[in-house]
Design an enzyme around this catalytic site. Sequence first.
Site, PDB file in Angstrom:
ATOM      1  N   ASP A  71       4.081 -14.641  16.507  1.00  0.00           N
ATOM      2  CA  ASP A  71       5.136 -15.634  16.685  1.00  0.00           C
ATOM      3  C   ASP A  71       4.545 -17.038  16.690  1.00  0.00           C
ATOM      4  O   ASP A  71       3.401 -17.248  17.133  1.00  0.00           O
ATOM      5  CB  ASP A  71       5.885 -15.415  18.009  1.00  0.00           C
ATOM      6  CG  ASP A  71       6.946 -14.329  17.907  1.00  0.00           C
ATOM      7  OD1 ASP A  71       7.432 -14.079  16.789  1.00  0.00           O
ATOM      8  OD2 ASP A  71       7.274 -13.720  18.941  1.00  0.00           O
TER       9      ASP A  71
ATOM     10  N   ASP B  63       6.312  -7.003  13.101  1.00  0.00           N
ATOM     11  CA  ASP B  63       6.455  -8.422  13.438  1.00  0.00           C
ATOM     12  C   ASP B  63       5.760  -8.648  14.776  1.00  0.00           C
ATOM     13  O   ASP B  63       6.382  -8.578  15.833  1.00  0.00           O
ATOM     14  CB  ASP B  63       7.937  -8.792  13.504  1.00  0.00           C
ATOM     15  CG  ASP B  63       8.140 -10.277  13.772  1.00  0.00           C
ATOM     16  OD1 ASP B  63       7.144 -11.030  13.752  1.00  0.00           O
ATOM     17  OD2 ASP B  63       9.293 -10.670  14.021  1.00  0.00           O
TER      18      ASP B  63
ATOM     19  N   SER C 246       0.810  -1.204   0.000  1.00  0.00           N
ATOM     20  CA  SER C 246       0.000   0.000   0.000  1.00  0.00           C
ATOM     21  C   SER C 246       0.847   1.259   0.000  1.00  0.00           C
ATOM     22  O   SER C 246       2.015   1.252   0.382  1.00  0.00           O
ATOM     23  CB  SER C 246      -0.909  -0.002   1.228  1.00  0.00           C
ATOM     24  OG  SER C 246      -1.639  -1.204   1.311  1.00  0.00           O
TER      25      SER C 246
END
Length: 661
Positions: A251, A248, A171
């Site tokens: 996990d 991030d 984007s």
Amino acid sequence: MMLFRDEWGIPHVRGASPAEVARLQGRATARDRAWQLEIERLRGEGRTAELLGPAGLEWDTVARRARIAAVARSAYAGLDEETQEFLTAYVDGVRAGLAETSCAELDGPDGLGPAPGTWQPWTPLAVFWVQQILFGSFPSKLFGARAARVLGPEAELFRTEGLTGGLSGGSNAYAVGGGRTRSGLPLVAGDPHRVFEAPNVYLQVRLTCTDPDDSFDVVGMTFPGVPGVQHFAHAGSVAWGITNAMGDYQDLYRVDLRPGGDVVRRSVETVLVRGQEPVTVEVLETDRGPVVLDDPEEGWGQALRTPGHELDDLGFGALLPLLRSRSVADVEAAVAHWVEPVNNWVIADVAGDVVHTVGGRVPTRDEAGEWTGWVDPLPRRTASSGGALVTANDRCMPGFDALAAGFAPPFRAHRIGELLDVNGPLDAERAVAVLADTTQTAGGPLLALVPADLRPPALAEWDGAMDGSPGAAWYAALRAEVVDRICAAPALAPLREPSEHGPLYEPWYSLPARVAGALHVILAAEKPFGLDLRELVAEAAKAVTGREPTPWPESHRFWPLHTLEQFDLPHTRTTPATPLPGDTDTVRSNAWIPGTTVTTRGSVARYAWDLADRDNSRWVVPLGVSGSPDSPHHTDQHDAWAQGGAVRVVTDWSLLTEEKT
């Protein structure tokens, strides 16, 4: 409580309270997107197989194991009373709208029949999370683990900017200060890129509350099935847009499934399957999160840890504060409630403030990978009156190191910055034109390896635009040949195998897509995967010489995926396969899929918010507002979108048509 439509069929809702607004928004959405709403509800509940048969079983298993509905219920229970009322009113409106919808529309394509069940107050949270749970980093981590096992340190060639947090392509959003606009006030523009869907994943809407003590008037875009406007909106005195920050925040942990191991809760759920016997799914939970992948014979599994699971919160506390925002500070306060996905928020207001901030929860981790808290503060920057802020999923500022290790390559962001510098004072039309740019700037490393005697005349005349020119066609053919030859390297043979986790994860395991996305990095390496790159590129150039390559837009057609196609079920297409310019790393990021003649990922909306005059703003989506092929608004925005343009925002009530409610 009143509903109006503009010439594009976009709903303009006016109510005396936030709950009235939500109720009418839900009702209008059900009228426009009945079957889409129902299938998204079933996805959130993990019940698609009840309607679609065995084709839905893989998704339903994932949804049950990931506890999508359970977290949605918990997140709803944790909301403040007013937001719960807002969601309940929206759901009441959806139910009313579905009750008014014809049986043919509720039966869906191919006469599947109505979806079982009904909407609940927590359903919008589940619908939202369905759109986001695979949008994070964990599917790419699965591929990364395989690549590391196969290649060792060379796997880092795939761990390039843009591939750690999802598939390549992405984007754009930018904001410019008033010193760079014709009006003297800031302007916000952007275009989110996701998988093309039919109907579209975003729906335009205007929401107006007339309560003098709690008024708001907002135009923006929302996921069908979610009230308010979340990601892109103009509230009159403030406007905002987002891109994925590539954080991030997910996990996977290897867990012991044996008795006495890591599992703390076990339950069994029954998935009903149309035309077949029910299937039982074991749902396993650990202290770190639910087990989403397992191998019972080996006695191990992988638990998924996300902020949503950790907090039982999906960020819906931001919905009403966003609608009520009047300034950059108000939007930033609303964004403080955001959980996931982790987004860049580009915001500007009539006071001239221009800010780029990050919203969401990114965990901090110790050396063992255990979560120890949340990144705080999150990155933030401002622009002066003569400045500009650009985000294209790239590493925007040094503070981004705390978010992740990988981001999108800088090609799109740099190109937008160049265009803003040369385009003079901006207005909404020029802002949209920036987003339509198709100049390829990522191809330099590849073209540098082409021997001079193998360069065709068309390449010398090519300006880099991924359009219908002979130069674009030759470059595309060469790139495809090079990607194929790299993928054929013996060292990569194990990576050509299908995903061991099933078809749902196959897009993240596509070796051609991985090679194509990391091509500029692979080409800069010394004999990657044992390949002599100069020889390989020369042989590829010889192979394409003398061919008559198909013009790029013709071999790169718009291909939105209907829900049935997403489940590998037959579907009669009602949407145009329009030739499209642009490329994965161009500003107009219509992503290339190696080995195909279609593109299934690109801009799913486009907008330019003018703070000086909202009615001079622009917005557009591929296709149109209605999910019904019989509606005049099924594809009426498509031509404007396909040509790189947008339609004007209209907020003058006298220019709208009232619809009976």
